[in-house]
Design an enzyme around this catalytic site. Structure first.
Site, short mmCIF file in Angstrom:
data_model
loop_
_atom_site.label_atom_id
_atom_site.label_comp_id
_atom_site.label_asym_id
_atom_site.label_seq_id
_atom_site.Cartn_x
_atom_site.Cartn_y
_atom_site.Cartn_z
N TYR A 370 0.82 -1.21 0.00
CA TYR A 370 0.00 0.00 0.00
C TYR A 370 0.86 1.27 0.00
O TYR A 370 0.54 2.26 -0.65
CB TYR A 370 -0.91 0.02 1.24
CG TYR A 370 -2.22 -0.71 1.06
CD1 TYR A 370 -3.41 -0.04 0.84
CD2 TYR A 370 -2.27 -2.10 1.13
CE1 TYR A 370 -4.61 -0.71 0.70
CE2 TYR A 370 -3.46 -2.79 0.98
CZ TYR A 370 -4.63 -2.09 0.77
OH TYR A 370 -5.81 -2.76 0.61
N TYR A 374 4.17 5.35 -2.47
CA TYR A 374 4.38 6.69 -1.93
C TYR A 374 5.82 6.88 -1.46
O TYR A 374 6.35 8.00 -1.51
CB TYR A 374 3.39 6.96 -0.79
CG TYR A 374 1.96 6.87 -1.23
CD1 TYR A 374 1.35 7.91 -1.93
CD2 TYR A 374 1.20 5.73 -0.99
CE1 TYR A 374 0.04 7.82 -2.37
CE2 TYR A 374 -0.12 5.63 -1.42
CZ TYR A 374 -0.69 6.68 -2.10
OH TYR A 374 -1.98 6.59 -2.54
#
Length: 608
Positions: A370, A374
């Site tokens: 997840y 980022y």
């Protein structure tokens, strides 16, 4: 006055005049805008007038005219402006440090010198050092490095004005203005060039190039990404073994802090001029810190990582990977949401964008997956593909995201609730565990040495059993006569009788020097001092904290209220009026309580 304004309008390029006439038909407005454009380089005129026209159409002449005011902050008649390059900053820092030295020669008492230095800082718009001690203030204001750091930070006001004027958004400069990014690139190139010219020499004769060291250190984005992902994967493994569940949270700032709309890049009429630095202060001080205090009060157990990245207009937002016990998940979500939605909760889009929660389903993918995008997106863009925030390849946008974080002094990756990463790094420096440490350190050292973060975390989650860094006071290589503190090893928790209480992880002394053996005067902390020369020994600032060369003892004027610096050899280390028989060294004050440190050959603690 009218003639003066007309001349200002006539000096604009024909295309700019046509653009301005189309944007505003009011004569007085056109002349006023033209006068504001006079100190602005012509290459920016088209962009400024385009945004002026958009604002005029959307919000009227008053708001459009107000957007021109920040131009005075960006492009002034001072020494540096928005378009200045890093070379100009370096030159201005050299001049400022030299000027500070000249002021110290002009005045005779510490009080007079202090006042002159404070006036000089005020004239340049620089916040002076917050020290009452004369020597500490003098050391900094005569240091080129201190001035470079302060001048670079002063560009935050230029960047804030650039955001107001439309220089930062997906259709202009994404995350950061092109000018600030250009300065960042130049600074990175200069740093790389300098490192290639340096080498580290150990006390036993080992020589390593500083460029090679940087390539193998965490300053290399690939190495940093690998370490962050190792810690995240190990943290997830520990969480699954101990019955925690994963949450992926996204928190953004209120609408008033966003300068531009997404994805159009149009001006946000609610924008109140908040800079990214102040927006991050809101996220920290009004959301995250009070929420953590409330969660601690409720005895909620949680840990994870927070990734802070910019929107296309530079406004920060945070993605958080949090592990929490299932029975406490609702408490954590409700608490964080209450603080995130405390300001203007009913504004359009707040319920949809301000606070988002996604429960991680291990069947669909790991928690590390997840957050991996980022992490890479804000380091090197590795295997990210397109950056959908600005619809460009992440490989090209990642350096701008890194530059954004460094420019605004925003910490982009922050772990919370886990054992110390510093201790982990120190353990990994130990190649072979010395005899006598097996019982107290063996298990945790093997976990760190094999990159088993889950095992390390399991052994270090109990705060009573945690290692702590061993710190040592050494002569500062940045500021004369002061002490700096560095990590040299680890303190073992509750050692048994006959067992060692600490372990040294940095026992080798290194000196950093130029490969050709010469000292570059341009990189000196103190430009008024001559370069190092064996035939003419003078003060030469060392390059690392581990320089084991003996420096020159600078002397003041003991017993005399007058100060008369005849040469750099008489710069005071502590105070111009100090007693020569008690040369106590000054040290910067620290708010936190430090673990034991080595002083005078002995390790001792500091009282609370």
């Amino acid at each position: 006055m009218k003639k003066q304004s007309t001349e200002a309008f006539d000096r604009l390029a024909p295309e700019t005049r046509r653009q301005l006439l189309a944007a505003n038909s009011e004569y007085s407005d056109r002349e006023w805008v033209a006068s504001k454009l006079q100190p602005v380089p012509a290459r920016y005129h088209h962009r400024i007038i385009r945004d002026y026209a958009e604002t005029h159409k959307a919000n009227g002449r008053r708001e459009a005219n107000l957007t021109m005011l920040p131009l005075a902050e960006m492009f002034n008649d001072g020494r540096l402006s928005f378009s200045s390059l890093d070379d100009e900053i370096r030159e201005e820092a050299r001049k400022a440090a030299t000027k500070a030295w000249e002021l110290s020669q002009r005045y005779k008492t510490p009080e007079a010198i202090t006042q002159a230095l404070l006036r000089m800082a005020e004239e340049r718009g620089i916040e002076p050092p917050k020290f009452k001690d004369f020597a500490q203030l003098f050391n900094r204001m005569t240091s080129v490095q201190w001035w470079r750091r302060k001048l670079r930070r002063s560009f935050q006001k230029f960047e804030a004005a650039a955001i107001k004027c439309g220089f930062v958004h997906r259709r202009a400069g994404a995350y950061l203005s092109d000018e600030s990014y250009r300065r960042y690139q130049q600074h990175q190139h200069q740093t790389a060039t300098l490192l290639e010219s340096l080498e580290a020499v150990s006390e036993d004769g080992e020589v390593i190039g500083m460029g090679e060291l940087a390539e193998h250190s965490l300053s290399n984005p690939a190495n940093r990404r690998a370490q962050v992902m190792t810690i995240i994967s190990g943290t997830e493994q520990y969480a699954m073994q101990n019955g925690y569940m994963g949450l992926f949270l996204t928190i953004t700032c209120p609408s008033r802090m966003h300068a531009r709309k997404s994805p159009s890049g149009e001006l946000n009429p609610k924008y109140d001029g908040t800079s990214p630095r102040r927006a991050m202060g809101y996220m920290q001080g009004k959301v995250w810190q009070p929420a953590r205090t409330a969660l601690d009060r409720l005895d909620v157990k949680y840990f994870g990582i927070r990734v802070t990245e910019p929107h296309h207009d530079g406004t920060p937002h945070s993605h958080m990977l949090v592990f929490v016990k299932p029975e406490q998940a609702d408490i954590l979500i409700d608490t964080l949401k209450s603080y995130a939605m405390r300001e203007s909760p009913d504004e359009p889009g707040a319920a949809e964008h301000r606070f988002k929660v996604e429960i991680i389903d291990p069947a669909k993918g790991s928690a590390a997956a997840y957050v991996a995008k980022y992490i890479a997106k804000n380091l090197d863009g590795y295997q990210v593909g397109n950056d959908f925030e600005i619809d460009q390849p992440a490989k090209s946008t990642a350096p701008r995201a890194v530059a954004w974080g460094r420019f605004w002094n925003i910490r982009q990756f922050q772990f919370f609730g886990i054992p110390s990463i510093t201790n982990w790094n120190e353990l990994r420096r130990i190649r072979t565990l010395p005899a006598g440490y097996e019982e107290s350190l063996g298990a945790v050292w093997r976990a760190a040495d094999s990159a088993d973060w889950a095992g390390y975390m399991a052994l270090q989650m109990d705060k009573k059993k945690r290692l702590s860094p061993l710190l040592k006071d050494e002569e500062s290589t940045r500021y004369r006569g002061e002490l700096s503190r560095r990590v040299v090893g680890l303190i073992l928790p509750n050692p048994k009788a006959g067992q060692p209480g600490h372990i040294i992880t940095r026992d080798k002394k290194w000196v950093v020097q130029f490969k050709d053996g010469k000292h570059q005067k341009s990189e000196s902390h103190y430009p008024f001092l001559a370069p190092c020369d064996a035939a003419r020994p003078v003060f030469c600032p060392p390059w690392t904290r581990v320089n084991n060369c003996t420096g020159v003892e600078f002397k003041g004027s003991p017993g005399n209220s007058q100060v008369n610096f005849e040469s750099p050899d008489e710069i005071p280390i502590h105070s111009p009026c100090r007693d020569e028989e008690s040369p106590e060294k000054t040290r910067r004050s620290h708010k936190k309580i430090w673990p034991p440190v080595e002083t005078g050959g002995q390790y001792k603690g500091y009282d609370q």
